[in-house]
Design an enzyme around this catalytic site. Structure first.
Site, PDB file in Angstrom:
ATOM      1  CB  VAL A   1      10.067   5.945  -5.657  1.00 31.15           C
ATOM      2  CG1 VAL A   1      11.066   4.669  -5.426  1.00 31.15           C
ATOM      3  CG2 VAL A   1       9.633   6.573  -4.457  1.00 31.15           C
TER       4      VAL A   1
ATOM      5  CG  HIS B   1       0.956   4.997  -8.971  1.00 26.73           C
ATOM      6  ND1 HIS B   1       1.259   5.467  -7.752  1.00 26.73           N
ATOM      7  CD2 HIS B   1       2.306   5.180  -9.547  1.00 26.73           C
ATOM      8  CE1 HIS B   1       2.242   6.408  -7.734  1.00 26.73           C
ATOM      9  NE2 HIS B   1       2.829   5.951  -8.655  1.00 26.73           N
TER      10      HIS B   1
ATOM     11  NE  ARG C   1      -3.886  -2.234   2.177  1.00 26.87           N
ATOM     12  CZ  ARG C   1      -4.618  -2.522   1.132  1.00 26.87           C
ATOM     13  NH1 ARG C   1      -5.102  -1.978   0.212  1.00 26.87           N
ATOM     14  NH2 ARG C   1      -5.368  -3.841   1.426  1.00 26.87           N
ATOM     15  CG  ASP C   2       1.346   5.631  -2.233  1.00 24.93           C
ATOM     16  OD1 ASP C   2       1.854   5.355  -3.359  1.00 24.93           O
ATOM     17  OD2 ASP C   2       1.692   6.404  -1.470  1.00 24.93           O
ATOM     18  CB  ILE C   3       3.742   5.700   2.669  1.00 27.36           C
ATOM     19  CG1 ILE C   3       3.880   5.962   3.930  1.00 27.36           C
ATOM     20  CG2 ILE C   3       4.326   7.045   1.823  1.00 27.36           C
ATOM     21  CD1 ILE C   3       5.307   5.917   4.664  1.00 27.36           C
TER      22      ILE C   3
ATOM     23  CG  HIS D   1       6.536   2.686  -8.632  1.00 30.74           C
ATOM     24  ND1 HIS D   1       7.862   3.505  -8.758  1.00 30.74           N
ATOM     25  CD2 HIS D   1       5.700   3.800  -8.429  1.00 30.74           C
ATOM     26  CE1 HIS D   1       7.705   4.685  -8.806  1.00 30.74           C
ATOM     27  NE2 HIS D   1       6.344   5.162  -8.370  1.00 30.74           N
TER      28      HIS D   1
ATOM     29  CG  ASN E   1       3.620   8.859 -12.577  1.00 27.48           C
ATOM     30  OD1 ASN E   1       2.792   9.038 -13.502  1.00 27.48           O
ATOM     31  ND2 ASN E   1       3.407   9.008 -11.020  1.00 27.48           N
TER      32      ASN E   1
HETATM   33  P1  AMP Z   1       5.965   8.042  -8.210  1.00 32.47           P
HETATM   34  O1  AMP Z   1       5.719   9.506  -7.753  1.00 32.47           O
HETATM   35  O2  AMP Z   1       5.191   7.592  -9.266  1.00 32.47           O
HETATM   36  O3  AMP Z   1       7.440   7.856  -8.272  1.00 32.47           O
HETATM   37  O4  AMP Z   1       5.337   7.218  -7.004  1.00 32.47           O
HETATM   38  C1  AMP Z   1       6.068   7.102  -5.653  1.00 32.47           C
HETATM   39  C2  AMP Z   1       4.936   6.704  -4.642  1.00 32.47           C
HETATM   40  O5  AMP Z   1       5.738   6.185  -3.650  1.00 32.47           O
HETATM   41  C3  AMP Z   1       4.430   7.731  -4.136  1.00 32.47           C
HETATM   42  O6  AMP Z   1       3.035   7.684  -4.511  1.00 32.47           O
HETATM   43  C4  AMP Z   1       4.646   7.665  -2.794  1.00 32.47           C
HETATM   44  O7  AMP Z   1       3.673   7.983  -1.803  1.00 32.47           O
HETATM   45  C5  AMP Z   1       5.047   6.330  -2.484  1.00 32.47           C
HETATM   46  N1  AMP Z   1       6.099   6.042  -1.495  1.00 32.47           N
HETATM   47  C6  AMP Z   1       7.241   6.570  -0.944  1.00 32.47           C
HETATM   48  N2  AMP Z   1       7.618   5.926   0.027  1.00 32.47           N
HETATM   49  C7  AMP Z   1       6.805   5.046   0.410  1.00 32.47           C
HETATM   50  C8  AMP Z   1       6.941   3.900   1.365  1.00 32.47           C
HETATM   51  N3  AMP Z   1       7.903   3.882   2.079  1.00 32.47           N
HETATM   52  N4  AMP Z   1       6.033   2.933   1.422  1.00 32.47           N
HETATM   53  C9  AMP Z   1       5.081   3.084   0.444  1.00 32.47           C
HETATM   54  N5  AMP Z   1       4.810   3.998  -0.223  1.00 32.47           N
HETATM   55  C10 AMP Z   1       5.873   5.142  -0.450  1.00 32.47           C
END
Ligand code: AMP
Length: 116
Positions: free
Chosen positions: A98, A104, A31-33, A102, A89
């Site tokens: 990140v 979403h 799950r996204d944080i 990944h 993205n």
């Molecule tokens: P993006 O902006 O497409 O690279 O998505 C990166 C996603 O990673 C964002 O939606 C963040 O909220 C999520 N994220 C960052 N750190 C963590 C974490 N430790 N655990 C879960 N999700 C995270």
């Protein structure tokens, strides 16, 4: 970038906790944080790939496994009938923050189009 530097590689390694909802040989999902919808899950390959631009022909099966994971999780989360969005993205200009690819998976609310 080494696995040591990559947040998602560290989640794969179990060094950083995550709310894992799915695991396979090639992928994990958690799950996204900072969720942007009632269900917001990130599906990542276990192997580090920085962006879509770094994929090559050998990665077809890997990328396919991410989408099959999305389908399975959508069913698991009860989203399959109402609809959901799957998006990746690529690069800072598209909002990638990140740098380990990944998907979403977003659902549980009405999702407008086009996205911002
Ligand atoms: P993006 O902006 O497409 O690279 O998505 C990166 C996603 O990673 C964002 O939606 C963040 O909220 C999520 N994220 C960052 N750190 C963590 C974490 N430790 N655990 C879960 N999700 C995270």
């Amino acid at each position: 970038m080494t696995a040591q530097d990559c947040l998602f590689c560290r989640i794969v390694a179990g060094e950083i906790p995550a709310d894992v909802v799915y695991q396979s040989d090639t992928a994990i999902a958690f799950r996204d944080i900072n969720p942007q919808a009632p269900t917001h899950v990130l599906i990542i390959p276990r192997r580090h790939v920085t962006t879509i631009n770094d994929l090559d022909a050998d990665d077809q099966e890997l990328v396919g496994s991410l989408f099959l994971a999305a389908k399975a999780i959508a069913q698991q989360e009860g989203l399959a009938d109402d609809g959901y969005r799957v998006v990746m993205n690529c690069g800072e200009g598209a909002g990638q923050s990140v740098f380990h690819i990944h998907l979403h998976l977003l659902g549980g609310r009405l999702l407008n189009w086009p996205p911002g």
